[in-house]
Design a protein around this motif. Structure first.
Motif, PDB file in Angstrom:
ATOM      1  N   ARG A   1      25.710-134.495 -89.232  1.00  0.00           N
ATOM      2  CA  ARG A   1      25.021-135.335 -90.238  1.00  0.00           C
ATOM      3  C   ARG A   1      23.521-135.069 -90.176  1.00  0.00           C
ATOM      4  N   PHE A   2      22.935-134.863 -91.323  1.00  0.00           N
ATOM      5  CA  PHE A   2      21.483-134.667 -91.439  1.00  0.00           C
ATOM      6  C   PHE A   2      20.927-135.769 -92.339  1.00  0.00           C
ATOM      7  N   LEU A   3      20.101-136.641 -91.771  1.00  0.00           N
ATOM      8  CA  LEU A   3      19.480-137.712 -92.540  1.00  0.00           C
ATOM      9  C   LEU A   3      18.000-137.385 -92.720  1.00  0.00           C
ATOM     10  N   CYS A   4      17.592-137.143 -93.944  1.00  0.00           N
ATOM     11  CA  CYS A   4      16.181-136.827 -94.197  1.00  0.00           C
ATOM     12  C   CYS A   4      15.462-138.079 -94.694  1.00  0.00           C
TER      13      CYS A   4
ATOM     14  N   PRO B   1      17.867-143.701 -81.807  1.00  0.00           N
ATOM     15  CA  PRO B   1      17.689-143.286 -80.409  1.00  0.00           C
ATOM     16  C   PRO B   1      18.815-142.399 -79.886  1.00  0.00           C
ATOM     17  N   THR B   2      20.005-142.455 -80.517  1.00  0.00           N
ATOM     18  CA  THR B   2      21.136-141.658 -80.014  1.00  0.00           C
ATOM     19  C   THR B   2      21.308-140.350 -80.784  1.00  0.00           C
ATOM     20  N   ALA B   3      20.393-140.058 -81.721  1.00  0.00           N
ATOM     21  CA  ALA B   3      20.506-138.813 -82.500  1.00  0.00           C
ATOM     22  C   ALA B   3      20.301-137.600 -81.597  1.00  0.00           C
ATOM     23  N   THR B   4      20.901-136.482 -81.980  1.00  0.00           N
ATOM     24  CA  THR B   4      20.747-135.240 -81.223  1.00  0.00           C
ATOM     25  C   THR B   4      19.315-134.724 -81.327  1.00  0.00           C
ATOM     26  N   HIS B   5      18.767-134.788 -82.541  1.00  0.00           N
ATOM     27  CA  HIS B   5      17.394-134.323 -82.789  1.00  0.00           C
ATOM     28  C   HIS B   5      16.747-135.181 -83.875  1.00  0.00           C
ATOM     29  N   ASN B   6      15.434-135.369 -83.766  1.00  0.00           N
ATOM     30  CA  ASN B   6      14.625-135.941 -84.850  1.00  0.00           C
ATOM     31  C   ASN B   6      13.494-134.940 -85.127  1.00  0.00           C
ATOM     32  N   CYS B   7      13.750-134.010 -86.019  1.00  0.00           N
ATOM     33  CA  CYS B   7      12.769-132.965 -86.331  1.00  0.00           C
ATOM     34  C   CYS B   7      11.879-133.450 -87.468  1.00  0.00           C
ATOM     35  N   TRP B   8      10.649-132.976 -87.500  1.00  0.00           N
ATOM     36  CA  TRP B   8       9.726-133.515 -88.512  1.00  0.00           C
ATOM     37  C   TRP B   8       8.728-132.486 -89.007  1.00  0.00           C
ATOM     38  N   ALA B   9       8.131-132.805 -90.145  1.00  0.00           N
ATOM     39  CA  ALA B   9       7.062-131.982 -90.725  1.00  0.00           C
ATOM     40  C   ALA B   9       6.225-132.876 -91.619  1.00  0.00           C
ATOM     41  N   TYR B  10       4.928-132.591 -91.677  1.00  0.00           N
ATOM     42  CA  TYR B  10       4.100-133.324 -92.646  1.00  0.00           C
ATOM     43  C   TYR B  10       2.966-132.454 -93.160  1.00  0.00           C
ATOM     44  N   VAL B  11       2.508-132.812 -94.373  1.00  0.00           N
ATOM     45  CA  VAL B  11       1.379-132.135 -95.015  1.00  0.00           C
ATOM     46  C   VAL B  11       0.415-133.227 -95.472  1.00  0.00           C
ATOM     47  N   ILE B  12      -0.805-133.173 -94.972  1.00  0.00           N
ATOM     48  CA  ILE B  12      -1.830-134.165 -95.322  1.00  0.00           C
ATOM     49  C   ILE B  12      -3.006-133.432 -95.982  1.00  0.00           C
ATOM     50  N   GLY B  13      -3.615-134.087 -96.970  1.00  0.00           N
ATOM     51  CA  GLY B  13      -4.754-133.494 -97.685  1.00  0.00           C
ATOM     52  C   GLY B  13      -4.316-132.916 -99.013  1.00  0.00           C
ATOM     53  N   ALA B  14      -5.127-133.134-100.049  1.00  0.00           N
ATOM     54  CA  ALA B  14      -4.789-132.632-101.387  1.00  0.00           C
ATOM     55  C   ALA B  14      -4.682-131.110-101.389  1.00  0.00           C
TER      56      ALA B  14
ATOM     57  N   ARG C   1      19.344-135.438 -86.893  1.00  0.00           N
ATOM     58  CA  ARG C   1      20.630-134.753 -86.836  1.00  0.00           C
ATOM     59  C   ARG C   1      21.546-135.413 -85.812  1.00  0.00           C
ATOM     60  N   TYR C   2      22.753-135.695 -86.260  1.00  0.00           N
ATOM     61  CA  TYR C   2      23.831-136.117 -85.353  1.00  0.00           C
ATOM     62  C   TYR C   2      24.821-134.951 -85.280  1.00  0.00           C
ATOM     63  N   TYR C   3      24.875-134.321 -84.117  1.00  0.00           N
ATOM     64  CA  TYR C   3      25.678-133.096 -83.936  1.00  0.00           C
ATOM     65  C   TYR C   3      27.163-133.396 -84.120  1.00  0.00           C
ATOM     66  N   GLY C   4      27.813-132.508 -84.887  1.00  0.00           N
ATOM     67  CA  GLY C   4      29.231-132.739 -85.201  1.00  0.00           C
ATOM     68  C   GLY C   4      30.194-131.849 -84.470  1.00  0.00           C
ATOM     69  N   GLY C   5      29.690-131.062 -83.493  1.00  0.00           N
ATOM     70  CA  GLY C   5      30.596-130.256 -82.675  1.00  0.00           C
ATOM     71  C   GLY C   5      30.726-128.807 -83.105  1.00  0.00           C
TER      72      GLY C   5
END
Length: 208
Positions: A22-25, A48-61, A100-104
């Motif tokens: 599962r991928f929750l954006c 807290p139990t997710a396999t990963h919490n990956c992130w990205a951000y863009v700031i500034g016009a 991401r919640y890893y599905g095996g």
């Protein structure tokens, strides 16, 4: 400065599934890097139990601040494709966290890149984006007698009247493209027989 950029109107979450993972954006507008970091911390706390919490951000016009994290996924397979999706769509002042919640089933590097980048792309499509355009804020001061007609004339001309205040005189704040300022100066003088005051203010971004 950029003439325009795109951002998200509001916070939201979109879920996809790839090979049982599962991928929750989660997407949100972020005016500053601190706001982006606070949003990332909040999403981490919510999962807290997710396999990963990956992130990205863009700031500034102009996209001057761009950061991303793989959060334990193989280097370059999560945060970077997320960031690339944001920049490809010309998104600014925005933060994305893909939980991401890893599905095996292992996805491999290519599969991860497609999954993380795709999760952000789908979330942008589903939640919607809006365009912000650069404008010059100008302040017009006019007497009460002429204010009503002037306001109607401005709206008829398609001008962006952002605020109107009543005091000893009436003050109107108007957003103009930079290129229109001199033409507007002449138009205003004609419309008010030269009685209106005009003050050119700072640049800002507003809804297109």
């Amino acid at each position: 400065m950029q003439d325009e950029y795109r951002t998200v109107a509001h916070e939201g979450v979109h879920e996809t599934e790839v090979n049982r993972s599962r991928f929750l954006c989660a997407l949100a507008p972020a005016a500053t890097e601190q706001e982006a970091q606070e949003f990332i911390a909040r999403i981490r706390k919510e999962h807290p139990t997710a396999t990963h919490n990956c992130w990205a951000y863009v700031i500034g016009a102009d996209g001057s601040v761009q950061k991303a994290s793989d959060d334990g996924e193989p280097g370059g397979t999560a945060g970077l494709p997320m960031l690339q999706m944001l920049t490809r769509r010309e998104m600014r002042y925005v933060v994305a966290v893909v939980t991401r919640y890893y599905g095996g089933v292992k996805l491999g590097a290519g599969g991860l890149i497609r999954a993380y980048g795709g999760a952000v792309g789908e979330a942008l499509d589903t939640l919607g984006t809006l365009t912000k355009r650069r404008f010059r804020l100008v302040t017009v001061t006019v007497d009460h007698q002429r204010a009503g007609k002037l306001q109607n004339d401005l709206r008829t001309a398609g001008r962006d009247v952002r605020d109107m205040r009543y005091g000893e005189a009436v003050t109107l704040e108007i957003g103009l493209p930079d290129a229109d300022v001199e033409d507007f100066r002449g138009w205003l003088a004609d419309a008010t027989a030269g009685t209106a005051g005009l003050e050119i203010g700072a640049e800002a971004y507003g809804d297109a």
